[in-house]
Scaffold this active site. Sequence first.
Site, PDB file in Angstrom:
ATOM      1  N   HIS A 187      29.499 -38.749 -77.314  1.00 13.34           N
ATOM      2  CA  HIS A 187      30.323 -39.893 -76.950  1.00 13.34           C
ATOM      3  C   HIS A 187      31.462 -39.991 -77.966  1.00 13.34           C
ATOM      4  CE1 HIS A 187      31.306 -44.211 -76.519  1.00 13.34           C
ATOM      5  NE2 HIS A 187      30.682 -44.183 -75.360  1.00 13.34           N
TER       6      HIS A 187
ATOM      7  N   ASP B  73      22.260 -40.354 -82.659  1.00 16.10           N
ATOM      8  CA  ASP B  73      22.728 -41.451 -81.820  1.00 16.10           C
ATOM      9  C   ASP B  73      21.720 -41.634 -80.690  1.00 16.10           C
ATOM     10  OD1 ASP B  73      23.910 -43.058 -79.912  1.00 16.10           O
ATOM     11  OD2 ASP B  73      25.782 -41.931 -79.791  1.00 16.10           O
TER      12      ASP B  73
ATOM     13  N   GLN C 225      21.489 -43.738 -75.765  1.00 12.10           N
ATOM     14  CA  GLN C 225      21.086 -43.389 -74.409  1.00 12.10           C
ATOM     15  C   GLN C 225      19.620 -42.990 -74.300  1.00 12.10           C
ATOM     16  OE1 GLN C 225      22.903 -43.751 -71.674  1.00 12.10           O
ATOM     17  NE2 GLN C 225      24.603 -44.529 -72.894  1.00 12.10           N
TER      18      GLN C 225
ATOM     19  N   LYS D  12      21.395 -51.616 -74.134  1.00 12.98           N
ATOM     20  CA  LYS D  12      20.816 -50.533 -73.326  1.00 12.98           C
ATOM     21  C   LYS D  12      19.310 -50.741 -73.133  1.00 12.98           C
ATOM     22  CE  LYS D  12      24.671 -48.009 -74.217  1.00 12.98           C
ATOM     23  NZ  LYS D  12      25.706 -47.612 -73.264  1.00 12.98           N
TER      24      LYS D  12
ATOM     25  N   CYS E  75      33.662 -41.856 -71.735  1.00 10.72           N
ATOM     26  CA  CYS E  75      33.901 -41.733 -73.185  1.00 10.72           C
ATOM     27  C   CYS E  75      33.352 -40.415 -73.713  1.00 10.72           C
ATOM     28  CB  CYS E  75      33.302 -42.915 -73.945  1.00 10.72           C
ATOM     29  SG  CYS E  75      34.119 -44.487 -73.616  1.00 10.72           S
TER      30      CYS E  75
END
Length: 404
Positions: free
Chosen positions: A121, A198, A201, A224, A362
């Site tokens: 991202h 990260d 997600q 999320k 993104c």
Amino acid sequence: MFNVDKIREDFPILKRTIHGKPLVYFDNAATSQTPQIVIDAIVDYYSNYNANIHRGVHTLSQEATDKYEEARIKIQKHFNAKEAYEIILTSGTTDSINMVASGFASFLNKGDEIIVSALEHHSNIVPWQMLCEKTGAILKVIPMNEDGSLQMNEYHHLLNENTKLVFCNHVSNALGTVNPIKEIIDAAHKVNAAVLIDGAQATPHIKPDVQKLDVDFYVASAHKLCGPTGVGLLYGKQEWLEKLPPYQGGGEMIETVTFEKTTYAGLPHKFEAGTPNICGGIAFGTAIDYLNTIGFNAIAKYENELLVYGTQELLKIEGLKIYGTTKEKTSVISFNIDEIHPYDIGAILDKLGIAVRTGHHCAQPIMNFYKIPGTVRASFSFYNTKEEIDLFIEALKRAKKMLA
């Protein structure tokens, strides 16, 4: 037993209609929906104990402080951090990443190397580019394969004694690819490089164990995870958090202040300057509780059923191409149909009550790799159904016919 009909009753927004059609919400990779129990926690805070934390001796302040720190402990236990003070509450994943990038500016020298993956991202690309510009470090990229997986052989070749930092997403937001982060972490540690993962997600689908992963930093966002927007977390190993300088100066992050010298507070307050999103942090803890009540194994199993069914039905549409076809992926399907622009498909789907994401998500380097302007992205959550996928498929066929 996993009962999706009962679960759907927890989400008031799923009763909405859009343009006279029942809402089908397939934009979960951008933001998940919020269950009533989390909404109630937000209302309860503002209705009954709205006050600043850590600073007041009065009852409301003490109640708010206790609830906020209880939420930190819930998050600590969920991610299996060794200590609660290794959980820094931030405004979200992007804030967490920038916090680490800012801190590492003190450690990097010209010629040092940073590795990121081709699946990132923008929030896990731009901060490192800015860091390289500031320090003279060199940014290197793990290339990707056509199926959306990383070229791990190339990653191992990139690692060397100059590698100081490795950054990779746990799951690609654009493709749903689940990356082999344990291999990435272990290999980086062999050359004494730090690793940030990260998890924005991944965390809606996977319950990461940061101690088992042996990761140095792990970041995620509440929105999320069925929580509110504007709050997230940075997990950092204690030794790294103590090395990093504060990201911001202000109230709460200090121990003593004089005009001659300031000393900083201990963890986690060293990185939590100013009044935090108190309500958001408390509601984040409530959302974690809610998801654990359902169970992540049950969530993963059901979402995989949706992924398999959705993929099978989408591939029946002539001219449809799916991007990101690795075996290890979450319930995200990115696709295009013939030469139709994804925005046009998304606009028609919206008129039919179906929310998907369109564009580059993104993640422009991924789109450049495939030589496309963007994709239509359908991302499923545990409160979605196969019946909704059927409505989605019919709407897609209608959109294709209108735009052909």
